[in-house]
Design a protein around this motif. Structure first.
Motif, PDB file in Angstrom:
ATOM      1  N   TRP A 147     -32.043 -31.262   1.745  1.00 22.92           N
ATOM      2  CA  TRP A 147     -33.109 -32.000   2.426  1.00 22.92           C
ATOM      3  C   TRP A 147     -34.012 -31.033   3.162  1.00 22.92           C
ATOM      4  N   ASP A 169     -35.927 -33.947   6.399  1.00 26.88           N
ATOM      5  CA  ASP A 169     -35.369 -35.283   6.183  1.00 26.88           C
ATOM      6  C   ASP A 169     -35.768 -35.902   4.853  1.00 26.88           C
ATOM      7  N   ARG A 220     -35.172 -35.595   0.747  1.00 30.11           N
ATOM      8  CA  ARG A 220     -34.345 -34.932  -0.265  1.00 30.11           C
ATOM      9  C   ARG A 220     -35.239 -34.305  -1.329  1.00 30.11           C
ATOM     10  N   ASP A 268     -34.137 -41.933   6.951  1.00 33.39           N
ATOM     11  CA  ASP A 268     -33.090 -41.981   5.928  1.00 33.39           C
ATOM     12  C   ASP A 268     -31.713 -41.727   6.537  1.00 33.39           C
ATOM     13  N   ASP A 269     -31.419 -42.425   7.644  1.00 33.65           N
ATOM     14  CA  ASP A 269     -30.125 -42.376   8.332  1.00 33.65           C
ATOM     15  C   ASP A 269     -29.824 -41.021   8.970  1.00 33.65           C
ATOM     16  N   ALA A 279     -41.068 -40.924   8.170  1.00 32.34           N
ATOM     17  CA  ALA A 279     -40.640 -40.713   6.778  1.00 32.34           C
ATOM     18  C   ALA A 279     -41.847 -40.641   5.847  1.00 32.34           C
ATOM     19  N   ARG A 333     -42.916 -37.362   3.581  1.00 34.69           N
ATOM     20  CA  ARG A 333     -43.086 -37.408   2.123  1.00 34.69           C
ATOM     21  C   ARG A 333     -44.512 -37.042   1.728  1.00 34.69           C
TER      22      ARG A 333
END
Length: 541
Positions: free
Chosen positions: A77, A80, A82, A252-253, A290, A294
């Motif tokens: 990752w 955060d 992947r 993502d947790d 997030a 991305r």
């Protein structure tokens, strides 16, 4: 720990520091790059069953650091997000890499990152309790405020703007006087201040409860409620805080940051539904963060793809493929780009009726910068060969040109030869190596260059050597992407593989196609780590 785990002070090196996970000393990555994994051959060894034998790699191309996930089952990752396997992504200072149980911070050895200390609050542990959410009890006016705040957070263009919007929204919706968005550091000892909103101009001198931050970093939403303040010495209680709250912000947790709020002294008490409001606000912030992560990753990869495309276009224009005849030579060349474009150069020049020049080289670094130097060096060398009476003078002229016009970390390896119709070949091997003399009954592969690469020092001499070609002999040249191509186990193709192919080959076209096919077969689907250029030349009969 492998060879990467030293503690140098060179600001050009990359530093990896453990933020969370098993304790390790700071790790250094040199310009040569590093493979991270649990295997004994890795530069940085991470001993954990969730780490693949060869888990990820870090490389440097020009002035840019790059991270590649090598396809392990448990993934890598970056901030955060992947990474896709075998897709190279640029790294920046402040990035965070997660592999197995480790969260690593990326920075230079001469780092400019400033941390904010957390305050030890030993008795604060007794005042801290986990918060149970009750979002359904949130007042309608708070819901309307949440919707408005969510809009501002989602319009943020970067992490700093998002953190500022979040801190302001938290103060507006809870009754707390101040709010900060923090990125937890190692074991809660320090934090990075991402955003601030409060009566003070900035949060630069603020202190934050280590107990609260540590709990939020573990995924708990916690609060501190005041009672009669005992003697805390130099602890957080000196600030007369009567209420505080810390809420994790997850992507993502994974806890990427936390929202920290407090109220002090005579400041107004907080709203009853502040906990629920902050939990909802943190969830919105996590989604927005997030999306930012991305989007930034996509932009980095798109910029890299644009550079790669431009560099490849330049290379393919400068390296025409197929069997051709120039002067006294028959030659074939084949070019295959790697994951990142470099600066492979190739050219053939008829000097006069009895002499034809051919050269192959490789510029250090990747991307557009390497492609520009490749084009400039190729054009200059072409002119220098026709300008000067000797090959040595031509190469030394090129060397001075490169030294005067490029940074100290830019150079090129080069093999250049003048082929005479009587079979003599005068050549200069400037840091290149990796060329073969194919004879009727033998193949001699030369790995060692006689001279340093071009571009290190303007005063270097480049004397020419001589080899003689018999009828049917060939000279085969290749960039280091051929012998250094590794398979899935990390085994390189090597010069033995080159010699085996050339022993069975029958001409210039067979040479280049056979070597490329063998390299591909050896790689077994592993993408080429570098550009591959192969050229074969013989005297026309």
């Amino acid at each position: 720990m492998g060879t990467g785990a030293s503690t140098p002070t060179d600001s050009a090196l990359l530093r990896l520091s453990v933020l969370h996970g098993p304790s390790l000393p700071p790790m250094s990555v040199t310009r040569a790059g590093a493979v991270l994994g649990r295997g004994s051959g890795c530069d940085i060894r991470l001993a954990d069953p969730t780490i693949s034998r060869r888990h990820a790699s870090i490389s440097r191309e020009g002035e840019e650091w790059l991270l590649t996930d090598l396809g392990g089952a448990n993934g890598t990752w970056l901030n955060d997000v992947r990474l896709d396997a075998q897709i190279t992504t640029p790294l920046k200072e402040g990035d965070r890499i997660r592999l197995g149980p480790w969260l690593l911070s990326v920075g230079a050895w001469a780092t400019t990152t400033m941390a904010v200390a957390t305050a030890d609050d030993p008795l604060g542990q007794q005042r801290i309790k986990a918060v149970t959410s009750s979002s359904e009890r949130m007042a309608m006016h708070r819901l309307r405020l949440l919707v408005d705040c969510a809009g501002r957070i989602n319009r943020a263009a970067d992490d700093a703007a998002l953190a500022e919007a979040l801190a302001q929204a938290a103060v507006e919706g809870t009754g707390y006087a101040r709010a900060a968005v923090l990125r937890p550091g190692m074991e809660g000892l320090d934090v990075e201040l991402l955003g601030w909103h409060g009566p003070e101009d900035t949060g630069a001198g603020a202190q934050f409860s280590r107990s609260l931050v540590t709990a939020a970093a573990e995924g708990q939403m916690v609060c501190m409620e005041g009672d009669a303040a005992p003697d805390y010495g130099q602890s957080i209680a000196d600030l007369a805080i009567h209420s505080a709250l810390c809420c994790p912000i997850e992507v993502d947790d994974i806890v990427a940051a936390c929202l920290y709020l407090d109220a002090r002294g005579a400041e107004a008490s907080v709203a009853q539904d502040a906990n629920s409001f902050c939990e909802a606000l943190s969830r919105v912030a996590g989604l927005a963060l997030a999306n930012l992560r991305r989007r930034e990753m996509q932009q980095r990869q798109e910029r890299m793809a644009e550079d790669l495309g431009a560099a490849r276009e330049a290379q393919q224009y400068m390296i025409p493929e197929g069997v051709q005849q120039t002067g006294c030579l028959e030659h074939a060349v084949i070019f295959e780009p790697g994951r990142s474009a470099s600066g492979d150069l190739f050219d053939v020049i008829q000097v006069d009726d009895t002499r034809t020049a051919l050269f192959l080289g490789d510029v250090s670094g990747k991307g557009v910068g390497a492609a520009i130097l490749m084009a400039a060096a190729q054009a200059y060398l072409r002119g220098a060969i026709t300008r000067h009476d000797t090959l040595q003078d031509a190469v030394e002229d090129l060397n001075r040109y490169v030294v005067d016009r490029t940074p100290t970390n830019r150079f090129l390896t080069l093999w250049v030869g003048i082929f005479h119709t009587d079979g003599r070949v005068e050549y200069v091997d400037a840091g290149h190596g990796y060329w073969a003399h194919v004879q009727a009954d033998d193949v001699v592969v030369d790995e060692e260059a006689e001279c340093p690469p071009v571009g290190f020092d303007a005063l270097i001499d480049y004397p020419a050597e001589t080899v003689r070609l018999a009828a049917g002999d060939r000279i085969v040249l290749m960039t280091d992407g051929v012998p250094e191509q590794a398979d899935a186990a990390g085994e390189q193709f090597g010069t033995e593989g080159i010699a085996a192919v050339l022993h069975a080959s029958s001409g210039v076209d067979d040479d280049v196609k056979g070597v490329l096919a063998a390299v591909r077969a050896h790689a077994g689907g592993v993408p080429p780590g570098d550009d591959t250029t192969i050229a074969s030349v013989s005297l026309k009969v």
